[in-house]
Design a protein around this motif. Structure first.
Motif, mmCIF file in Angstrom:
data_model
loop_
_atom_site.group_PDB
_atom_site.id
_atom_site.type_symbol
_atom_site.label_atom_id
_atom_site.label_comp_id
_atom_site.label_asym_id
_atom_site.label_seq_id
_atom_site.Cartn_x
_atom_site.Cartn_y
_atom_site.Cartn_z
ATOM 1 N N SER A 77 41.968 76.979 -25.230
ATOM 2 C CA SER A 77 42.666 77.961 -24.406
ATOM 3 C C SER A 77 44.005 77.385 -23.958
ATOM 4 O O SER A 77 44.067 76.266 -23.443
ATOM 5 C CB SER A 77 41.802 78.296 -23.185
ATOM 6 O OG SER A 77 42.502 79.133 -22.300
ATOM 7 N N THR A 78 45.068 78.163 -24.187
ATOM 8 C CA THR A 78 46.409 77.770 -23.766
ATOM 9 C C THR A 78 47.125 78.987 -23.200
ATOM 10 O O THR A 78 46.661 80.116 -23.354
ATOM 11 C CB THR A 78 47.230 77.222 -24.955
ATOM 12 O OG1 THR A 78 47.336 78.239 -25.957
ATOM 13 C CG2 THR A 78 46.608 75.968 -25.548
ATOM 14 N N SER A 79 48.261 78.763 -22.552
ATOM 15 C CA SER A 79 49.111 79.873 -22.133
ATOM 16 C C SER A 79 50.559 79.425 -22.173
ATOM 17 O O SER A 79 50.847 78.228 -22.059
ATOM 18 C CB SER A 79 48.732 80.381 -20.738
ATOM 19 O OG SER A 79 48.975 79.394 -19.765
ATOM 20 N N ASN A 80 51.450 80.382 -22.335
ATOM 21 C CA ASN A 80 52.864 80.019 -22.388
ATOM 22 C C ASN A 80 53.442 79.925 -20.973
ATOM 23 O O ASN A 80 52.719 80.030 -19.984
ATOM 24 C CB ASN A 80 53.648 81.001 -23.276
ATOM 25 C CG ASN A 80 53.706 82.409 -22.710
ATOM 26 O OD1 ASN A 80 53.403 82.657 -21.545
ATOM 27 N ND2 ASN A 80 54.097 83.356 -23.546
ATOM 28 N N ALA A 81 54.744 79.733 -20.868
ATOM 29 C CA ALA A 81 55.383 79.528 -19.566
ATOM 30 C C ALA A 81 55.221 80.741 -18.656
ATOM 31 O O ALA A 81 55.192 80.603 -17.426
ATOM 32 C CB ALA A 81 56.863 79.197 -19.756
ATOM 33 N N GLU A 82 55.099 81.932 -19.247
ATOM 34 C CA GLU A 82 54.931 83.152 -18.444
ATOM 35 C C GLU A 82 53.480 83.433 -18.100
ATOM 36 O O GLU A 82 53.177 84.387 -17.394
ATOM 37 C CB GLU A 82 55.515 84.365 -19.191
ATOM 38 C CG GLU A 82 57.031 84.400 -19.268
ATOM 39 C CD GLU A 82 57.578 83.446 -20.324
ATOM 40 O OE1 GLU A 82 57.013 83.404 -21.438
ATOM 41 O OE2 GLU A 82 58.550 82.738 -20.031
ATOM 42 N N GLY A 83 52.550 82.630 -18.621
ATOM 43 C CA GLY A 83 51.137 82.829 -18.328
ATOM 44 C C GLY A 83 50.410 83.681 -19.348
ATOM 45 O O GLY A 83 49.229 83.976 -19.173
ATOM 46 N N ARG A 84 51.066 84.065 -20.421
ATOM 47 C CA ARG A 84 50.397 84.838 -21.477
ATOM 48 C C ARG A 84 49.415 83.916 -22.200
ATOM 49 O O ARG A 84 49.802 82.867 -22.708
ATOM 50 C CB ARG A 84 51.426 85.406 -22.450
ATOM 51 C CG ARG A 84 50.803 86.307 -23.475
ATOM 52 C CD ARG A 84 51.844 86.991 -24.305
ATOM 53 N NE ARG A 84 51.182 87.764 -25.340
ATOM 54 C CZ ARG A 84 51.693 88.844 -25.875
ATOM 55 N NH1 ARG A 84 52.844 89.299 -25.484
ATOM 56 N NH2 ARG A 84 51.036 89.483 -26.812
ATOM 57 N N CYS A 85 48.152 84.322 -22.241
ATOM 58 C CA CYS A 85 47.074 83.437 -22.684
ATOM 59 C C CYS A 85 46.709 83.620 -24.152
ATOM 60 O O CYS A 85 46.940 84.679 -24.742
ATOM 61 C CB CYS A 85 45.823 83.685 -21.838
ATOM 62 S SG CYS A 85 46.063 83.296 -20.108
ATOM 63 N N ASP A 86 46.113 82.576 -24.689
ATOM 64 C CA ASP A 86 45.589 82.596 -26.047
ATOM 65 C C ASP A 86 44.325 81.751 -26.068
ATOM 66 O O ASP A 86 44.274 80.691 -25.429
ATOM 67 C CB ASP A 86 46.622 82.000 -27.018
ATOM 68 C CG ASP A 86 46.095 81.930 -28.446
ATOM 69 O OD1 ASP A 86 45.988 83.007 -29.065
ATOM 70 O OD2 ASP A 86 45.784 80.835 -28.922
ATOM 71 N N VAL A 87 43.302 82.223 -26.747
ATOM 72 C CA VAL A 87 42.092 81.429 -26.975
ATOM 73 C C VAL A 87 41.871 81.391 -28.476
ATOM 74 O O VAL A 87 41.786 82.432 -29.125
ATOM 75 C CB VAL A 87 40.858 82.017 -26.262
ATOM 76 C CG1 VAL A 87 39.624 81.179 -26.589
ATOM 77 C CG2 VAL A 87 41.068 82.086 -24.763
ATOM 78 N N SER A 88 41.784 80.189 -29.015
ATOM 79 C CA SER A 88 41.700 80.008 -30.455
ATOM 80 C C SER A 88 40.421 79.272 -30.826
ATOM 81 O O SER A 88 40.169 78.176 -30.326
ATOM 82 C CB SER A 88 42.921 79.204 -30.913
ATOM 83 O OG SER A 88 42.833 78.871 -32.269
ATOM 84 N N PRO A 89 39.589 79.853 -31.711
ATOM 85 C CA PRO A 89 38.411 79.114 -32.187
ATOM 86 C C PRO A 89 38.841 78.044 -33.171
ATOM 87 O O PRO A 89 39.715 78.270 -34.005
ATOM 88 C CB PRO A 89 37.563 80.197 -32.864
ATOM 89 C CG PRO A 89 38.530 81.250 -33.265
ATOM 90 C CD PRO A 89 39.661 81.199 -32.286
#
Length: 196
Positions: free
Chosen positions: A53-65
């Motif tokens: 799980s990561t997010s960019n500087a604006e807080g937009r998230c991503d979860v990658s298997p």
């Protein structure tokens, strides 16, 4: 379909949230450690699948298997590990996020086990050949170095309730969504038509 305004009746403060859900037991707080101890090392070494799980500087998230052979993560010491980045679709959403915001979370699974291991820390995109060597198969040319800040075992409730490891609860393969159909439909929504 009417769009719902979620702000109506929303919880807007930590105090209000605590009034609703209460406080965790002391054991739930104190199970968190800041090192990769022997139990965490064993769990990671047996896990062929984890979610990043990561997010960019604006807080937009991503979860990658992320799937790899068991023991595919290199544990450098009690505070650091290295995740290989294998060839993929070149979107590199997680890596782009890490460049903007180093905070990352990992959830490790072991097939058949209902508990999961959660690890949080600060991630760095790395190309150090020495660190990326000896990770099984062809050495990756890029990876993620993680400075571990939190490790803890997560309770089994979600996996127990979902019965994810019970084959008798699995749907017939024919009734499952088709990844190809979904992919083509989503391309079509964006104006790209590809014939099967």
């Amino acid at each position: 379909m009417e769009i719902i305004n979620f702000s109506n009746g929303a919880v807007t403060s930590k105090e209000e949230l605590r009034e609703l859900v209460g406080f965790p037991h002391e054991h739930v707080i104190k199970k968190e450690i800041s090192i990769i101890d022997e139990h965490c090392k064993k769990f990671i070494s047996m896990s062929p699948l984890f979610f990043l799980s990561t997010s960019n500087a604006e807080g937009r998230c991503d979860v990658s298997p992320r799937g790899d052979r068991p023991n595919g993560i290199k544990i450098l010491n009690d505070h650091q590990l290295v995740i290989p980045v294998r060839p993929g679709n070149k979107r590199v959403d997680s890596l782009m996020n890490i460049l903007e915001n180093p905070h990352a979370g990992l959830v490790f699974l072991i097939p058949g086990l209902d508990e999961v291991l959660r690890i949080n820390g600060r991630a760095t995109v790395i190309t150090n050949e020495e660190l990326l060597d000896d990770m099984g198969g062809k050495a990756p040319f890029i990876g993620i170095g993680l400075d571990v800040e939190e490790c803890f075992i997560h309770c089994s409730r979600a996996l127990l309730k979902s019965k994810i490891w019970s084959p008798d609860t699995w749907q017939d393969k024919e009734s499952l969504p088709s990844g190809l159909d979904i992919f083509l439909a989503h391309l079509s929504i964006n104006g790209v038509e590809i014939k099967k």
